[in-house]
Write a protein that holds these residues in place. Structure first.
Motif, PDB file in Angstrom:
ATOM      1  N   ARG A 191       1.810  -0.230   7.429  1.00  0.00           N
ATOM      2  CA  ARG A 191       1.985   0.944   6.561  1.00  0.00           C
ATOM      3  C   ARG A 191       3.216   1.730   6.974  1.00  0.00           C
ATOM      4  O   ARG A 191       3.665   1.682   8.129  1.00  0.00           O
ATOM      5  CB  ARG A 191       0.746   1.847   6.633  1.00  0.00           C
TER       6      ARG A 191
ATOM      7  N   ASP B 163       0.637   9.965   4.216  1.00  0.00           N
ATOM      8  CA  ASP B 163       1.267  11.287   4.192  1.00  0.00           C
ATOM      9  C   ASP B 163       0.954  12.037   5.479  1.00  0.00           C
ATOM     10  O   ASP B 163      -0.215  12.195   5.853  1.00  0.00           O
ATOM     11  CB  ASP B 163       0.771  12.090   2.990  1.00  0.00           C
TER      12      ASP B 163
ATOM     13  N   ASP C 200      -4.534   7.165   1.618  1.00  0.00           N
ATOM     14  CA  ASP C 200      -5.161   6.747   0.350  1.00  0.00           C
ATOM     15  C   ASP C 200      -6.174   7.788  -0.123  1.00  0.00           C
ATOM     16  O   ASP C 200      -7.314   7.458  -0.456  1.00  0.00           O
ATOM     17  CB  ASP C 200      -5.840   5.385   0.511  1.00  0.00           C
ATOM     18  N   ASP C 201      -5.768   9.053  -0.132  1.00  0.00           N
ATOM     19  CA  ASP C 201      -6.591  10.182  -0.573  1.00  0.00           C
ATOM     20  C   ASP C 201      -7.699  10.563   0.413  1.00  0.00           C
ATOM     21  O   ASP C 201      -8.493  11.459   0.129  1.00  0.00           O
ATOM     22  CB  ASP C 201      -7.224   9.920  -1.954  1.00  0.00           C
TER      23      ASP C 201
ATOM     24  N   THR D  74       5.209   8.942   5.129  1.00  0.00           N
ATOM     25  CA  THR D  74       6.047   9.971   4.531  1.00  0.00           C
ATOM     26  C   THR D  74       5.805  11.278   5.266  1.00  0.00           C
ATOM     27  O   THR D  74       4.684  11.799   5.256  1.00  0.00           O
ATOM     28  CB  THR D  74       5.734  10.151   3.033  1.00  0.00           C
TER      29      THR D  74
ATOM     30  N   PRO E 120       0.830  -1.207   0.000  1.00  0.00           N
ATOM     31  CA  PRO E 120       0.000   0.000   0.000  1.00  0.00           C
ATOM     32  C   PRO E 120       0.863   1.255   0.000  1.00  0.00           C
ATOM     33  O   PRO E 120       2.022   1.233   0.422  1.00  0.00           O
ATOM     34  CB  PRO E 120      -0.804  -0.123   1.295  1.00  0.00           C
ATOM     35  N   ASP E 121       0.288   2.342  -0.496  1.00  0.00           N
ATOM     36  CA  ASP E 121       1.021   3.605  -0.525  1.00  0.00           C
ATOM     37  C   ASP E 121       1.313   4.084   0.895  1.00  0.00           C
ATOM     38  O   ASP E 121       0.539   3.810   1.828  1.00  0.00           O
ATOM     39  CB  ASP E 121       0.206   4.674  -1.253  1.00  0.00           C
ATOM     40  N   PRO E 122       2.394   4.838   1.066  1.00  0.00           N
ATOM     41  CA  PRO E 122       2.668   5.418   2.383  1.00  0.00           C
ATOM     42  C   PRO E 122       1.569   6.393   2.799  1.00  0.00           C
ATOM     43  O   PRO E 122       0.879   6.986   1.961  1.00  0.00           O
ATOM     44  CB  PRO E 122       3.998   6.154   2.178  1.00  0.00           C
TER      45      PRO E 122
END
Length: 204
Positions: A32, A6, A182-183, A35, A2-4
């Protein structure tokens, strides 16, 4: 993978400081990474029309009370610095100087700067102070004061911070801390419990 997650914050924000004490551990519990993205809320406030919390009647007084109360709740070292709200330009530039190639070192520096400011009450606005803290916290990794001082005046480093703040505004960031999963945006230290739940359930 999965994306980091933020994690946006301003070094002047006590709420950002409190979030910094927990965000990586919280994310790791859900597999997770995070960033870290320091920004300058002064630039954000030009868009929102707001003033720093400490400069707002009633809200400033509440902030000083609330920050102390949160520190006691977390058993976190805390003192309200005389320099608040601090100018975080130098601290943020130092972070981005390291971040792209050495993100974990950048996090170590951010934690050291936050601790110096909100645990020790130091003014981390001056470039010399940022360089001294960086050398002390990262000296074993070969970081010295001269290198940090030079980096703070590097145009590419200045541009990196400016771009990071502009990108944050484009993503709808308007405060500190501001977490995007995730947005999905979450504003405020008190939203970390919601972030935890969101990660555990996949949202609702």
């Amino acid at each position: 993978m999965p994306d980091p997650i933020d994690f946006y914050f301003d070094f002047a924000s006590p709420y950002g400081y409190f979030a910094s004490l927990r965000i990586d551990e919280l994310a790791a519990a859900h597999g997770r990474t995070v960033t870290w993205r320091p920004i300058l809320l002064g630039a954000v406030f030009k868009v929102t029309g707001m003033k720093p919390n400490l400069e707002q009647p009633l809200r400033g007084e509440y902030l000083t009370l609330d920050a102390g109360r949160i520190a006691r709740l977390l058993n976190a070292p805390f003192t309200f610095p005389d320099s608040a709200p601090v100018n975080g330009v130098a601290a943020s530039r130092a972070f981005y100087w390291l971040a792209d190639e050495h993100p974990e070192q950048a996090k170590l520096l951010a934690r050291a700067l936050y601790h110096a400011h909100f645990a020790e009450g130091r003014d981390i606005g001056p470039a010399d102070t940022v360089a001294e803290i960086a050398a002390r916290s990262l000296g074993s990794l070969g970081i010295d004061r001269a290198a940090v001082s030079a980096a703070l005046q590097d145009q590419s480093v200045k541009d990196r911070l400016r771009a990071a703040t502009d990108e944050a505004v484009e993503r709808g960031v308007f405060g500190s801390p501001f977490v995007i999963v995730d947005d999905e945006p979450f504003w405020g230290w008190d939203r970390l419990e919601m972030v935890d739940r969101w990660l555990a359930t996949g949202g609702w």
